[in-house]
Each structure stands twice: as C-alpha cells, then as structure tokens.
Design a protein around this motif. Structure first.
Motif, PDB file in Angstrom:
ATOM      1  N   UNK A 114       5.379  -4.426  -9.632  1.00  0.00           N
ATOM      2  CA  UNK A 114       4.979  -3.190  -8.957  1.00  0.00           C
ATOM      3  C   UNK A 114       3.795  -2.604  -9.708  1.00  0.00           C
ATOM      4  N   UNK A 115       2.661  -2.437  -9.018  1.00  0.00           N
ATOM      5  CA  UNK A 115       1.482  -1.835  -9.614  1.00  0.00           C
ATOM      6  C   UNK A 115       1.156  -2.478 -10.964  1.00  0.00           C
ATOM      7  N   UNK A 116       1.102  -3.815 -10.960  1.00  0.00           N
ATOM      8  CA  UNK A 116       0.764  -4.623 -12.135  1.00  0.00           C
ATOM      9  C   UNK A 116       1.778  -4.472 -13.278  1.00  0.00           C
ATOM     10  N   UNK A 117       2.966  -4.014 -12.950  1.00  0.00           N
ATOM     11  CA  UNK A 117       4.031  -3.894 -13.941  1.00  0.00           C
ATOM     12  C   UNK A 117       5.184  -4.800 -13.552  1.00  0.00           C
ATOM     13  N   UNK A 118       5.636  -5.637 -14.472  1.00  0.00           N
ATOM     14  CA  UNK A 118       6.779  -6.510 -14.223  1.00  0.00           C
ATOM     15  C   UNK A 118       8.058  -5.681 -14.332  1.00  0.00           C
ATOM     16  N   UNK A 217      27.116  15.675   3.212  1.00  0.00           N
ATOM     17  CA  UNK A 217      26.485  15.299   1.944  1.00  0.00           C
ATOM     18  C   UNK A 217      25.560  14.100   2.127  1.00  0.00           C
ATOM     19  N   UNK A 218      25.911  13.204   3.031  1.00  0.00           N
ATOM     20  CA  UNK A 218      25.090  12.019   3.256  1.00  0.00           C
ATOM     21  C   UNK A 218      23.710  12.396   3.779  1.00  0.00           C
ATOM     22  N   UNK A 219      23.637  13.482   4.558  1.00  0.00           N
ATOM     23  CA  UNK A 219      22.341  13.947   5.069  1.00  0.00           C
ATOM     24  C   UNK A 219      21.444  14.371   3.911  1.00  0.00           C
ATOM     25  N   UNK A 220      22.031  15.057   2.938  1.00  0.00           N
ATOM     26  CA  UNK A 220      21.276  15.468   1.756  1.00  0.00           C
ATOM     27  C   UNK A 220      20.941  14.253   0.902  1.00  0.00           C
ATOM     28  N   UNK A 221      21.891  13.337   0.802  1.00  0.00           N
ATOM     29  CA  UNK A 221      21.712  12.148  -0.020  1.00  0.00           C
ATOM     30  C   UNK A 221      20.527  11.315   0.453  1.00  0.00           C
ATOM     31  N   UNK A 222      20.330  11.224   1.759  1.00  0.00           N
ATOM     32  CA  UNK A 222      19.196  10.459   2.294  1.00  0.00           C
ATOM     33  C   UNK A 222      17.875  10.972   1.725  1.00  0.00           C
ATOM     34  N   UNK A 223      17.734  12.292   1.664  1.00  0.00           N
ATOM     35  CA  UNK A 223      16.527  12.888   1.098  1.00  0.00           C
ATOM     36  C   UNK A 223      16.435  12.639  -0.399  1.00  0.00           C
ATOM     37  N   UNK A 224      17.570  12.692  -1.084  1.00  0.00           N
ATOM     38  CA  UNK A 224      17.614  12.454  -2.522  1.00  0.00           C
ATOM     39  C   UNK A 224      17.168  11.028  -2.847  1.00  0.00           C
ATOM     40  N   UNK A 225      17.607  10.070  -2.055  1.00  0.00           N
ATOM     41  CA  UNK A 225      17.236   8.680  -2.291  1.00  0.00           C
ATOM     42  C   UNK A 225      15.728   8.489  -2.161  1.00  0.00           C
ATOM     43  N   UNK A 226      15.141   9.132  -1.169  1.00  0.00           N
ATOM     44  CA  UNK A 226      13.687   9.042  -0.975  1.00  0.00           C
ATOM     45  C   UNK A 226      12.960   9.632  -2.181  1.00  0.00           C
ATOM     46  N   UNK A 227      13.376  10.822  -2.611  1.00  0.00           N
ATOM     47  CA  UNK A 227      12.739  11.464  -3.767  1.00  0.00           C
ATOM     48  C   UNK A 227      12.907  10.633  -5.028  1.00  0.00           C
ATOM     49  N   UNK A 228      14.090  10.067  -5.205  1.00  0.00           N
ATOM     50  CA  UNK A 228      14.364   9.265  -6.407  1.00  0.00           C
ATOM     51  C   UNK A 228      13.479   8.029  -6.455  1.00  0.00           C
ATOM     52  N   UNK A 229      13.341   7.358  -5.322  1.00  0.00           N
ATOM     53  CA  UNK A 229      12.502   6.160  -5.260  1.00  0.00           C
ATOM     54  C   UNK A 229      11.039   6.521  -5.500  1.00  0.00           C
ATOM     55  N   UNK A 232      10.657   6.978  -9.227  1.00  0.00           N
ATOM     56  CA  UNK A 232      10.722   5.711  -9.954  1.00  0.00           C
ATOM     57  C   UNK A 232       9.422   4.925  -9.814  1.00  0.00           C
ATOM     58  N   UNK A 233       8.912   4.843  -8.600  1.00  0.00           N
ATOM     59  CA  UNK A 233       7.668   4.100  -8.379  1.00  0.00           C
ATOM     60  C   UNK A 233       6.513   4.751  -9.124  1.00  0.00           C
ATOM     61  N   UNK A 234       6.494   6.089  -9.158  1.00  0.00           N
ATOM     62  CA  UNK A 234       5.430   6.779  -9.892  1.00  0.00           C
ATOM     63  C   UNK A 234       5.499   6.469 -11.383  1.00  0.00           C
ATOM     64  N   UNK A 235       6.704   6.218 -11.890  1.00  0.00           N
ATOM     65  CA  UNK A 235       6.871   5.916 -13.313  1.00  0.00           C
ATOM     66  C   UNK A 235       6.318   4.550 -13.682  1.00  0.00           C
ATOM     67  N   UNK A 242       7.756   8.171 -20.370  1.00  0.00           N
ATOM     68  CA  UNK A 242       7.866   9.403 -21.136  1.00  0.00           C
ATOM     69  C   UNK A 242       7.433  10.659 -20.396  1.00  0.00           C
ATOM     70  N   UNK A 243       6.820  10.546 -19.248  1.00  0.00           N
ATOM     71  CA  UNK A 243       6.335  11.748 -18.578  1.00  0.00           C
ATOM     72  C   UNK A 243       6.552  11.648 -17.078  1.00  0.00           C
ATOM     73  N   UNK A 244       7.153  12.661 -16.492  1.00  0.00           N
ATOM     74  CA  UNK A 244       7.377  12.696 -15.055  1.00  0.00           C
ATOM     75  C   UNK A 244       6.207  13.394 -14.396  1.00  0.00           C
ATOM     76  N   UNK A 245       6.012  13.244 -13.070  1.00  0.00           N
ATOM     77  CA  UNK A 245       4.879  13.855 -12.387  1.00  0.00           C
ATOM     78  C   UNK A 245       4.777  15.362 -12.588  1.00  0.00           C
ATOM     79  N   UNK A 246       5.893  16.038 -12.793  1.00  0.00           N
ATOM     80  CA  UNK A 246       5.844  17.493 -12.927  1.00  0.00           C
ATOM     81  C   UNK A 246       5.957  17.947 -14.381  1.00  0.00           C
ATOM     82  N   UNK A 247       5.864  16.971 -15.327  1.00  0.00           N
ATOM     83  CA  UNK A 247       5.999  17.318 -16.739  1.00  0.00           C
ATOM     84  C   UNK A 247       4.730  17.984 -17.247  1.00  0.00           C
TER      85      UNK A 247
END
Length: 279
Positions: A114-118, A217-229, A232-235, A242-247
């Motif tokens: 992913x983005x030149x990262x193994x 809860x599953x309706x909320x979870x769907x949004x959580x999964x999108x945000x989590x992914x 992760x991809x941004x990382x 060591x740094x998140x997008x909002x850090x």
C-alpha cells in the motif's frame, strides 16, 4: 440489643471485607501471572525482530503489520471489532479473498503493498488472552519491528462511534493487548482503539464485550469501519505509526509522543480537539 447486633455485624464486615478484597486481588494477580507464563511457555523462542530465512527475504525495505485482535469463531461480537476493522481494510484494498492460514504463526495473513509500503495483515487464530503469541511469531517470521505493529482492538472507555490512536503504553486492562506486550516484551506498539462503550448497569462487562452489536449499533459501526480504514491507510504513508492526521506537529507532538490522539466521529468534535491542542 439491636445496637449490639449492628455493632457485631459491622465488626464482622470489617474483618471479612478485607479478606474478600485480598482474595479477589490475589485472583486477578494470579490470572495475569498465569497468562504471562502461558505466553512465555508457548512462545518457544524469545522474540527477535527477524528470525529465519523468510524474515531475511521480507526485510528488503520497511514492513508494517496491522493486527485485528479478537476471538476466533466469535466474529461480529464487540470484543472482536478489531477483526471487523481488518476485514473492512482488506475489502478496501481489494484483497478480502486473499486470506491464507499460516500454521507457523497461528493466524491468517495477507501480504500486500500500500503506497509503496509492504503491509502484513494478521488475524490471530488464538483466544484473545494469548493472541500475542501469534503476533510475536508473525513479527519474527515477516521481519516486522514492534514499533511497526499496529494493534486494532475494542475499547470500553470510549462510546461506539469514536476511535482513537494511542502511541504505545500500558494495556489499560485489555487482555489481548497485554498478551501482545508480554509476548513482544515491549509496549511500544501503537493501537487503534475502537469504542464499544460500557454496558448498562444490568449487564456484566463479560456479557457486553462478548455480545453482538444491535441493529442500531450496526448502523453506527458501518461508519466507524469506514473511518478506521481511512485512518489506517493514512498511516501507511507516514514514516512510522507515530502521528495521526489530527495530531499536533513539531515539538508538541514530540512531547506528547506516548499520549493518545483523538480521532472523533464528527467534524465539530475534531475542531474542538485541534483547538484544545493548540491552546
């Protein structure tokens, strides 16, 4: 007489209660020590950052690993939400059908770039309390350093709908994280903590975490999964985890290296966090 009885009851409580608390503390302590002992016994060799021929092959360039903590056979429960996040990540990357069992690490893995990262995606096939064994074995086999291992797990102290990136530190009572810390012999691994909220007064913690999400809860979870992914991809494009997008950046970020950075659900809440960090 009634006063004497009350006095007797109180005196007995003063004797019995400390004994009960001491036994409870001993039980919790023994449980932790036993889990740690099992981790060390089952991990036949001490953890090293790279072991074996396959590790030498895979250490050409930096390698990351993302681990979805959970209980095998209990997918869909709150305690296994880390596995759900990893499944969503694999789907986003288009590799959801590429999971393969690896008996040497007691888990299922996907190797991808992913983005030149193994990247190694890992779903341990051991129970939560000992899944650190799987993580340590996979880290050794694929040549991944502990600081490049991101653990995704459920978090009782955050409500459903909120996620947070934590830069290492203690397990905070999470048995799966504690197993990883014991097996890797370090606590530097960053974690993506996915809120599941605490149970109501009528439900025990065990029943809550091992229970399944309700339809609401599953309706909320769907949004959580999108945000989590997304997070992760941004990382993967970062030099490290060591740094998140909002850090906050610069000196502020270095001073707070081991503190968690909130990634809240709503944009309004994100702006509040950013403002607080800059003040």
């Amino acid at each position: 007489m009634s006063r004497m009885k009350k006095s007797d009851i109180l005196s007995k409580l003063c004797i019995v209660l400390p004994l009960f608390l001491r036994k409870l503390l001993n039980f919790v302590t023994m449980r932790r020590l036993l889990t740690r002992f099992i981790n060390r016994v089952l991990l036949t060799e001490p953890f090293t950052a790279a072991m074996g021929i396959e590790a030498e092959i895979h250490t050409q360039g930096r390698r990351r690993m993302v681990v979805g903590l959970g209980n095998p056979g209990m997918e869909g429960t709150r305690h296994s939400v880390g596995m759900a996040v990893l499944g969503a990540l694999a789907a986003r990357l288009g590799v959801a059908d590429c999971w393969r069992g690896d008996k040497h690490v007691s888990g299922e893995v996907i190797m991808w770039e992913v983005q030149q990262t193994h990247v190694v995606l890992l779903r341990p096939r051991l129970l939560m309390n000992i899944n650190g064994l799987s993580v340590a074995k996979a880290a050794s086999k694929y040549g991944v350093r502990p600081e490049d291992i991101l653990l995704v797990h459920d978090e009782l102290d955050k409500p459903l709908g909120k996620i947070a990136l934590k830069h290492g530190g203690s397990a905070r009572g999470h048995n799966g994280v504690r197993s990883c810390v014991d097996s890797l012999q370090t606590d530097v691994m960053p974690r993506l903590r996915v809120g599941i909220g605490r149970p109501t007064e009528k439900m025990s913690v065990d029943c809550h975490v091992l229970g399944r999400f309700s339809s609401e809860e599953k309706k909320v979870l769907d949004s959580v999964l999108v945000q989590s992914v997304d997070l992760l991809i941004s990382q993967f494009s970062q030099q490290d985890f060591q740094q998140s997008p909002s850090s906050p950046a610069g000196d502020r970020q270095a001073a707070q290296k081991r503190k968690e950075e909130e990634c809240l659900a709503s944009p309004a809440e994100k702006s509040e966090v950013t403002s607080a960090a800059q003040s």
